[in-house]
Design a protein around this motif. Structure first.
Motif, mmCIF file in Angstrom:
data_model
loop_
_atom_site.group_PDB
_atom_site.id
_atom_site.type_symbol
_atom_site.label_atom_id
_atom_site.label_comp_id
_atom_site.label_asym_id
_atom_site.label_seq_id
_atom_site.Cartn_x
_atom_site.Cartn_y
_atom_site.Cartn_z
ATOM 1 N N PRO A 301 26.469 63.491 33.565
ATOM 2 C CA PRO A 301 27.437 62.495 33.069
ATOM 3 C C PRO A 301 28.466 62.083 34.116
ATOM 4 O O PRO A 301 28.871 60.926 34.181
ATOM 5 C CB PRO A 301 28.119 63.205 31.901
ATOM 6 N N GLU A 302 28.905 63.016 34.936
ATOM 7 C CA GLU A 302 29.949 62.638 35.888
ATOM 8 C C GLU A 302 29.404 61.895 37.093
ATOM 9 O O GLU A 302 30.144 61.241 37.815
ATOM 10 C CB GLU A 302 30.725 63.879 36.323
ATOM 11 N N ARG A 303 28.109 61.966 37.304
ATOM 12 C CA ARG A 303 27.540 61.295 38.470
ATOM 13 C C ARG A 303 27.045 59.899 38.166
ATOM 14 O O ARG A 303 26.598 59.200 39.067
ATOM 15 C CB ARG A 303 26.358 62.111 38.992
ATOM 16 N N ASN B 61 48.064 57.280 33.934
ATOM 17 C CA ASN B 61 46.665 56.962 34.222
ATOM 18 C C ASN B 61 46.142 57.917 35.288
ATOM 19 O O ASN B 61 46.815 58.187 36.274
ATOM 20 C CB ASN B 61 46.521 55.532 34.757
ATOM 21 N N GLY B 62 44.955 58.422 35.070
ATOM 22 C CA GLY B 62 44.362 59.310 36.057
ATOM 23 C C GLY B 62 44.817 60.745 35.963
ATOM 24 O O GLY B 62 44.474 61.569 36.798
ATOM 25 N N SER B 63 45.588 61.069 34.932
ATOM 26 C CA SER B 63 46.076 62.447 34.833
ATOM 27 C C SER B 63 45.039 63.377 34.216
ATOM 28 O O SER B 63 45.240 64.588 34.164
ATOM 29 C CB SER B 63 47.372 62.483 34.024
ATOM 30 N N GLY B 64 43.932 62.838 33.744
ATOM 31 C CA GLY B 64 42.857 63.712 33.264
ATOM 32 C C GLY B 64 42.654 63.709 31.759
ATOM 33 O O GLY B 64 41.901 64.541 31.247
ATOM 34 N N LYS B 65 43.262 62.779 31.058
ATOM 35 C CA LYS B 65 43.161 62.785 29.595
ATOM 36 C C LYS B 65 41.728 62.549 29.112
ATOM 37 O O LYS B 65 41.221 63.282 28.283
ATOM 38 C CB LYS B 65 44.090 61.709 28.993
ATOM 39 N N SER B 66 41.125 61.512 29.663
ATOM 40 C CA SER B 66 39.749 61.224 29.221
ATOM 41 C C SER B 66 38.799 62.347 29.603
ATOM 42 O O SER B 66 37.888 62.686 28.846
ATOM 43 C CB SER B 66 39.255 59.919 29.840
ATOM 44 N N THR B 67 39.026 62.913 30.778
ATOM 45 C CA THR B 67 38.179 64.026 31.201
ATOM 46 C C THR B 67 38.305 65.186 30.218
ATOM 47 O O THR B 67 37.301 65.783 29.815
ATOM 48 C CB THR B 67 38.596 64.470 32.618
ATOM 49 N N LEU B 68 39.533 65.480 29.824
ATOM 50 C CA LEU B 68 39.734 66.572 28.864
ATOM 51 C C LEU B 68 39.009 66.284 27.552
ATOM 52 O O LEU B 68 38.349 67.156 26.973
ATOM 53 C CB LEU B 68 41.236 66.768 28.615
HETATM 54 N N1 LIG Z 1 32.858 60.903 36.897
HETATM 55 C C1 LIG Z 1 33.887 60.940 37.745
HETATM 56 N N2 LIG Z 1 33.681 61.116 39.062
HETATM 57 C C2 LIG Z 1 34.706 61.198 39.918
HETATM 58 N N3 LIG Z 1 35.971 61.117 39.570
HETATM 59 C C3 LIG Z 1 36.269 60.929 38.280
HETATM 60 C C4 LIG Z 1 35.242 60.835 37.292
HETATM 61 N N4 LIG Z 1 35.823 60.668 36.078
HETATM 62 C C5 LIG Z 1 37.145 60.653 36.301
HETATM 63 N N5 LIG Z 1 37.417 60.816 37.614
HETATM 64 C C6 LIG Z 1 38.764 60.901 38.219
HETATM 65 O O1 LIG Z 1 39.441 61.946 37.558
HETATM 66 C C7 LIG Z 1 40.796 61.608 37.369
HETATM 67 C C8 LIG Z 1 41.143 61.711 35.903
HETATM 68 O O2 LIG Z 1 40.523 60.671 35.214
HETATM 69 P P1 LIG Z 1 40.708 60.420 33.653
HETATM 70 O O3 LIG Z 1 40.454 61.679 32.944
HETATM 71 O O4 LIG Z 1 39.865 59.249 33.299
HETATM 72 O O5 LIG Z 1 42.237 60.019 33.543
HETATM 73 P P2 LIG Z 1 43.051 59.364 32.337
HETATM 74 O O6 LIG Z 1 42.133 59.225 31.171
HETATM 75 O O7 LIG Z 1 44.172 60.302 32.091
HETATM 76 O O8 LIG Z 1 43.547 58.052 32.821
HETATM 77 C C9 LIG Z 1 40.972 60.214 37.946
HETATM 78 O O9 LIG Z 1 41.503 60.356 39.241
HETATM 79 C C10 LIG Z 1 39.580 59.664 37.994
HETATM 80 O O10 LIG Z 1 39.441 58.775 39.064
#
Ligand SMILES: Nc1ncnc2c1ncn2[C@@H]1O[C@H](COP(=O)(O)OP(=O)(O)O)[C@@H](O)[C@H]1O
Ligand SMILES: [Mg+2]
Lengths: 304, 256
Positions: A301-303, B61-68
């Protein structure tokens, strides 16, 4: 009727309580078995591919008959009449078409399967689904398109006075199993690899060219065995070649004047046994494909 | 009280650029440059959520919310630590959640519902409700690729709220909807909250977070900067200080 565990507590009415549900890792359970447990989703994905393919076309599904039938006519004229193979090998167009059914099932599974995960980015990135779902769906879609080809093959064969025989039909089944299994195995491997390097879909394009010429489709197996003698048995290590021979055994020889003689001359001995061996071999490749896929899958998923 | 989500020492590493050409690799190798540079999008994230809590997840933005959220819904797996959840998860991570542009709205509803674990019978039963809520009217049978982003979001949200889930995730879902729809969504999410389901709500709009959530987690460059009551969290972010934001009816408007 539920398709998926875990069940939600809210479906069970008041009072709201989830304490009976286990605390587990949320990642989708994966593996081919999970794919078949979620066959409703699989069915939707397959239907979606099929309808997307004929979307906005007026004739729709009729195209899947037109295309193979015109191919058959082309082979009939070019190989049978222009090149003149028809005099040495009776109904050579049927011979070619038998190969074509198998080769297109295989190459479509391989090609579409390889692109399937990248192509379904939207889903893979946002929802937890077993990722094996996509290559398997590609295989089933390609398998679905075998049906019109088989229909045309049967009609043409009947026209030439063919009658079905049990060994031949069993052979056809084994052939389809070989291609479905091997195609899924390779689609699994390459779909995951393609996420990391898109070059793999190009590699597959090149490989499928080899497949087209590595099977006795536009040339008869007899040529191989005459030219290479005992070494020809290595040729039979290619499961797709075995599958093609099985289909030719099922249809082509039956359309000729002397099926027994044609079988003896142009089909290797014990082809059914060889085919079963090829099926076992393909199943082994499938297991390997699943193992590799499971290792790569984490990062998919991340790639994307 | 039952724990609903346990996030324990979670870290997630990403690589900045994945796809390099042969040329780039060769040049970098010749010059002895580093090839891959990775960074931690999340680090040392730990918290527990009880069933029925509704959490506002905030941060730049970019703090990792969506990733979490992707770790919680199981799309991604943590590189360190563990994430455990209880029950079925539904929700919307970004507005265009898994729609196929070439399919009609109708087909996408079935597909999306199936992906989130709904059976065919369940989808059929709820189909009219889903369509009513999304309110896409005559566009139901035209392809989703031609929808406006607001319409797509409505459809996605509508499917997600109709899944019988125990945990509901919403990642900036209201950002693109129009005002009546935002209001409707807020009401529906409040219903979800009041029914005892756990909610994870990502938003930049302090007003809506205040309405929805009893706890706020603030992420700062991938680490938990704050975890506590809503008002304190909003104060921590200094989102409060903007004068024009709060008292107007625009609780939802700033949901960027
Ligand atoms: N699949 C990915 N590959 C590389 N970097 C990613 C990927 N997904 C998110 N990032 C990076 O991880 C950081 C956190 O992203 P994200 O969780 O989307 O932030 P938010 O939702 O808080 O705005 C960002 O710097 C983003 O560029
Ligand atoms: Mg985000």
């Amino acid at each position: 009727m539920t398709d998926v565990a875990p069940r939600s507590a809210s479906a069970e009415g008041e009072p709201y309580d989830v304490s009976h549900l286990p605390l587990v890792a949320p990642a989708a359970t994966t593996g081919l078995l999970e794919v078949f447990r979620r066959r409703y989703l699989l069915r939707l994905l397959v239907r979606r591919e099929i309808s997307a393919r004929y979307q906005a076309s007026f004739l729709g599904i009729i195209w899947s008959y037109v295309n193979p039938f015109t191919q058959f006519l082309l082979y009939y004229f070019i190989l049978g009449i222009v090149v003149g193979l028809g005099s040495r090998f009776q109904n050579f167009a049927v011979h070619v078409f038998c190969g074509l059914v198998i080769v297109s099932f295989f190459t479509e599974t391989f090609n579409a399967g390889t692109r399937s995960i990248v192509g379904n980015k939207q889903l893979v990135q946002k929802l937890a689904v077993p990722r094996e779902m996509f290559p398997v769906a590609s295989m089933l879609v390609s398998g679905y398109h075998v049906i019109p080809q088989l229909v045309i093959l049967v009609v043409v064969a009947l026209f030439y006075g063919w009658t079905p025989d049990p060994v031949g039909m069993l052979g056809l089944l084994v052939a389809l199993l070989i291609v479905g299994t091997l195609g899924t195995a390779l689609a699994l491997l390459f779909s995951a690899a393609n996420v990391f390097f898109r070059d793999f879909s190009q590699v597959v394009n090149v490989l499928t060219n080899f497949v087209r010429f590595g099977v006795p489709m536009i040339y008869p197996y007899t040529l191989v065995s005459e030219r290479f003698g005992p070494v020809a048995q290595f040729y039979l290590l290619n499961p797709i070649a075995d599958a093609v021979l099985l289909v030719q055994r099922a249809f082509w020889v039956g359309t000729t004047d002397d099926p027994a003689e044609y079988t003896r001359l142009h089909i290797p001995d014990h082809i059914l046994t060889i085919g079963l061996g090829a099926f076992v071999g393909s199943a082994v490749v499938l297991v390997i494909g699943q193992l590799v896929f499971s290792r790569l899958e984490n990062k998919i998923p991340e790639r994307l | 009280m039952t724990t609903s989500i346990v996030v324990d020492g979670v870290a997630k590493k990403f690589t900045l650029r994945y796809h390099r050409t042969l040329k780039q690799v060769t040049v970098a190798a010749v010059r002895r440059q580093e090839l891959s540079n990775s960074f931690w999008a999340l680090q040392d994230v730990s918290f527990e959520v009880q069933q029925g809590e509704s959490i506002g997840l905030m941060g730049l933005n970019g703090s990792g919310k969506s990733t979490l959220l992707k770790l919680v819904n199981g799309v991604m797996r943590p590189d360190k630590g563990s994430v455990l959840t209880r029950g079925r998860i539904a929700g919307l991570i970004a507005a265009r959640a898994g729609f196929h542009p070439q399919l009609s709205g109708r087909e996408n509803i079935y597909l999306n519902a199936a992906v989130q674990g709904m059976s065919e019978a369940e989808t059929k039963r709820k189909f009219d409700d889903i369509v009513d809520f999304a309110d896409i009217g005559k566009f139901l049978d035209s392809q989703v690729g031609h929808y406006s982003s607001g319409m797509t979001a409505r459809l996605g949200f509508s499917v997600a709220v109709h899944v019988d889930s125990d945990i509901f995730l919403a990642d900036e879902v209201l950002a693109v909807g129009d005002r009546p729809f935002k209001k409707k969504c807020m009401e529906r999410m409040q219903e979800i909250r009041d029914s005892g389901r756990t909610i994870f709500y990502v938003s930049h709009a302090p007003g809506s977070v205040r309405k929805m959530c009893d706890r706020v987690i603030v992420l700062e460059e991938g680490r938990v900067g704050f975890d506590g009551p809503t008002n304190a969290g909003i104060k921590y972010l200094k989102y409060d200080s903007k004068p024009d934001e709060d008292d107007t009816d625009d609780d939802l408007g700033a949901d960027i």
